[in-house]
Design a protein around this motif. Structure first.
Motif, short mmCIF file in Angstrom:
data_model
loop_
_atom_site.label_atom_id
_atom_site.label_comp_id
_atom_site.label_asym_id
_atom_site.label_seq_id
_atom_site.Cartn_x
_atom_site.Cartn_y
_atom_site.Cartn_z
N ASP A 91 0.82 -1.22 0.00
CA ASP A 91 0.00 0.00 0.00
C ASP A 91 0.85 1.26 0.00
N GLU A 92 2.01 1.16 -0.59
CA GLU A 92 2.91 2.30 -0.67
C GLU A 92 3.40 2.45 -2.11
N VAL A 93 3.50 3.68 -2.56
CA VAL A 93 3.95 3.97 -3.92
C VAL A 93 5.24 4.78 -3.85
N ARG A 94 6.31 4.19 -4.40
CA ARG A 94 7.61 4.87 -4.41
C ARG A 94 7.99 5.17 -5.86
N SER A 95 8.40 6.40 -6.11
CA SER A 95 8.84 6.79 -7.46
C SER A 95 10.19 7.47 -7.39
N VAL A 96 11.02 7.18 -8.39
CA VAL A 96 12.35 7.79 -8.48
C VAL A 96 12.47 8.44 -9.85
N LEU A 97 12.61 9.77 -9.88
CA LEU A 97 12.73 10.53 -11.13
C LEU A 97 14.19 10.93 -11.32
N THR A 98 14.77 10.51 -12.44
CA THR A 98 16.16 10.84 -12.75
C THR A 98 16.21 11.60 -14.06
N LEU A 99 16.66 12.84 -14.02
CA LEU A 99 16.78 13.69 -15.21
C LEU A 99 18.24 14.05 -15.43
N GLU A 100 18.57 14.36 -16.67
CA GLU A 100 19.95 14.72 -17.00
C GLU A 100 20.38 15.97 -16.23
N ASN A 101 21.57 15.89 -15.65
CA ASN A 101 22.18 17.05 -14.97
C ASN A 101 21.35 17.57 -13.81
N GLN A 102 20.50 16.71 -13.24
CA GLN A 102 19.70 17.11 -12.10
C GLN A 102 19.78 16.03 -11.03
N PRO A 103 19.68 16.41 -9.77
CA PRO A 103 19.74 15.41 -8.70
C PRO A 103 18.53 14.47 -8.75
N GLU A 104 18.72 13.29 -8.30
CA GLU A 104 17.66 12.29 -8.28
C GLU A 104 16.55 12.72 -7.32
N LYS A 105 15.29 12.52 -7.75
CA LYS A 105 14.15 12.94 -6.93
C LYS A 105 13.36 11.70 -6.52
N ARG A 106 13.31 11.45 -5.21
CA ARG A 106 12.60 10.28 -4.70
C ARG A 106 11.34 10.74 -3.95
N VAL A 107 10.23 10.07 -4.23
CA VAL A 107 8.96 10.40 -3.57
C VAL A 107 8.31 9.11 -3.09
N THR A 108 7.91 9.09 -1.84
CA THR A 108 7.18 7.95 -1.28
C THR A 108 5.86 8.45 -0.73
N GLN A 109 4.78 7.81 -1.12
CA GLN A 109 3.45 8.26 -0.67
C GLN A 109 2.52 7.06 -0.54
N PRO A 110 1.54 7.15 0.36
CA PRO A 110 0.60 6.04 0.53
C PRO A 110 -0.35 5.93 -0.66
N LEU A 111 -0.80 4.73 -0.91
CA LEU A 111 -1.75 4.50 -2.01
C LEU A 111 -3.05 5.26 -1.80
N SER A 112 -3.36 5.56 -0.54
CA SER A 112 -4.61 6.28 -0.23
C SER A 112 -4.63 7.70 -0.78
N ARG A 113 -3.45 8.24 -1.20
CA ARG A 113 -3.41 9.58 -1.78
C ARG A 113 -3.93 9.61 -3.22
N PHE A 114 -4.16 8.44 -3.77
CA PHE A 114 -4.69 8.35 -5.14
C PHE A 114 -6.15 7.94 -5.08
N GLY A 115 -6.99 8.66 -5.84
CA GLY A 115 -8.43 8.40 -5.77
C GLY A 115 -8.99 7.58 -6.91
N ALA A 116 -8.28 7.54 -8.05
CA ALA A 116 -8.80 6.82 -9.21
C ALA A 116 -7.64 6.40 -10.11
#
Length: 433
Positions: A91-116
């Motif tokens: 019930d947890e959603v983890r995402s890692v965004l990696t863009l060129e020449n930018q620091p890695e962005k990690r986000v962790t959020q509960p599944l309950s934050r999504f409605g549809a």
């Protein structure tokens, strides 16, 4: 959710534009398409060429502006290219965004934050309850189907991806169809009704109608010439039978009124009458007298080939065969009724009106027209009509041949001068005998 789902996908500017477009609500798409559609409709409706082009350019400009706006908005979300890793577990959603020449962005959020969620092909969109909070995951159809089932168990609402695609597709089809219809009016038909209407721009014409078969006794040839002089139109028609003149008719159009002076073979005035008439009806009266049923007016008031006929084009020729007999009969009856004034109709008994305007009066057996156009101008119309009625069968067969105005200047001046005189019934006009 004890099962684990992982995916990784590349992102860039084009991906961002495509995904942003998918997130735009259908209602917003239709609202954005409304004003361009209105402008395309105006371009289709108006007759002035410069106004058509202006409406088309404004409508097209609005479409381009909306597309560019979507691209700019998408560009703000993604700067450069890279990749995204998504993990869904417990019930947890983890995402890692990696863009060129930018620091890695990690986000962790509960599944309950999504409605549809909404699936479309290999993509599944998780819609966040807060903005911005949407997240895309990708995978095979079976993987996403399984993931969707798990989301439903956690109370997420499933939205139809196909209805969204269909709605946006309909908006696109409407825009393309509206634009195409508007552009088509800039290139009028030059093989059918458009080729006939083109004679108006010539300022006049002469037609020779020759019947090879007719039930009218006083004619086998009609020669008619029509021309424009300022805000007035003039017409002279001559009927012949076996090479001898049987009738001459002089007409003038001014201020939506037609004045007709009819002469017998000796040039004596036998009829003078006036009636309201449309300019186009006056200009093409020699044609409409014989072939009226093959033309109808569209919503803009322009003449078009009647849909009651099945039309096909063979080279320069357009051939029409009557298919909708009921439509033809009803139009014929309306025309017959329109020939009477209201007082004349009121004077008829109910029985007389029913008999005179009964559908059994006009039962078409065969009606065929063959139009021949060259260089955008109508050159000939062959007609063949067989009609059954209470009085028996009537048949009209022959051709109408068009040519540039073939009337000497002195004759035109004589016709125009007649309408400046006080002409009365019984007067003689030797010049036309």
């Amino acid at each position: 959710m004890n099962e684990k789902f992982q995916c990784e996908y590349a992102i860039d500017k084009r991906w961002a534009e495509a995904m942003f477009w998918r997130r735009v609500p259908v209602q917003t798409v239709f609202a954005s398409a409304l004003f361009p559609l209105v402008l395309f409709g105006l371009a289709w409706y108006v007759k002035a060429t410069w106004l058509k082009i202006l409406c088309l350019l404004c409508g097209l400009g609005l479409v381009i502006w909306n597309v560019v706006a979507i691209g700019r908005q998408a560009a703000k979300e993604i700067q450069g290219s890279g990749h995204v890793e998504v993990t869904i577990e417990n019930d947890e959603v983890r995402s890692v965004l990696t863009l060129e020449n930018q620091p890695e962005k990690r986000v962790t959020q509960p599944l309950s934050r999504f409605g549809a969620f909404r699936q479309n092909g290999k993509w599944l969109l998780l819609e966040g309850t807060d903005q911005p909070g949407d997240l895309y995951v990708c995978g095979s159809s079976s993987e996403l189907h399984k993931l969707g089932a798990l989301f439903k168990k956690r109370g997420l609402m499933e939205r139809s991806g196909w209805s969204d695609t269909l709605g946006k597709g309909m908006a696109l089809v409407l825009l393309i169809a509206g634009f195409a219809m508007a552009v088509s009016t800039l290139f009028p038909d030059r093989t059918g009704a458009g080729a006939l209407m083109a004679w108006e721009k010539q300022g006049g014409y002469t037609v020779h109608t020759r019947w090879t078969q007719t039930d009218v006794d006083d004619r086998d040839v009609q020669t008619a010439s029509v021309w424009t002089d300022g805000d007035r139109l003039y017409r002279v028609e001559r009927l012949e039978k076996d090479g001898e003149t049987t009738q001459i008719e002089l007409s003038r159009f001014h201020d939506n009124t037609e004045k007709v002076i009819r002469l017998d073979a000796k040039g004596k005035v036998k009829l003078i009458e006036e009636a309201e008439i449309a300019k186009t009806d006056f200009f093409f009266a020699p044609v409409f007298q014989t072939c009226w049923e093959m033309f109808e007016q569209d919503m803009r008031g322009n003449m078009e080939l009647s849909p009651a006929f099945s039309w096909r084009t063979e080279g320069n020729q357009t051939i029409g065969e009557l298919r909708d007999f009921e439509h033809w009969t009803q139009r014929r009856l309306r025309r017959e009724k329109a020939a009477y004034t209201q007082s004349q109709l009121n004077a008829m008994s109910l029985t007389e009106r029913m008999e005179r305007f009964s559908t059994s009066q006009f039962v078409p057996v065969r009606v065929t027209y063959t139009l021949d156009a060259q260089e955008g101008l109508m050159r000939s119309i062959a007609f063949d009509a067989l009609i059954n009625g209470k009085q028996g069968k009537t048949q009209e067969r022959g051709t109408i041949d068009f040519e540039p105005l073939a009337l000497p200047e002195d004759v035109k001046e004589e016709v125009e001068a007649v309408f400046e005189q006080d002409v009365r019934h019984g007067d003689s006009m030797p010049a036309f005998s």
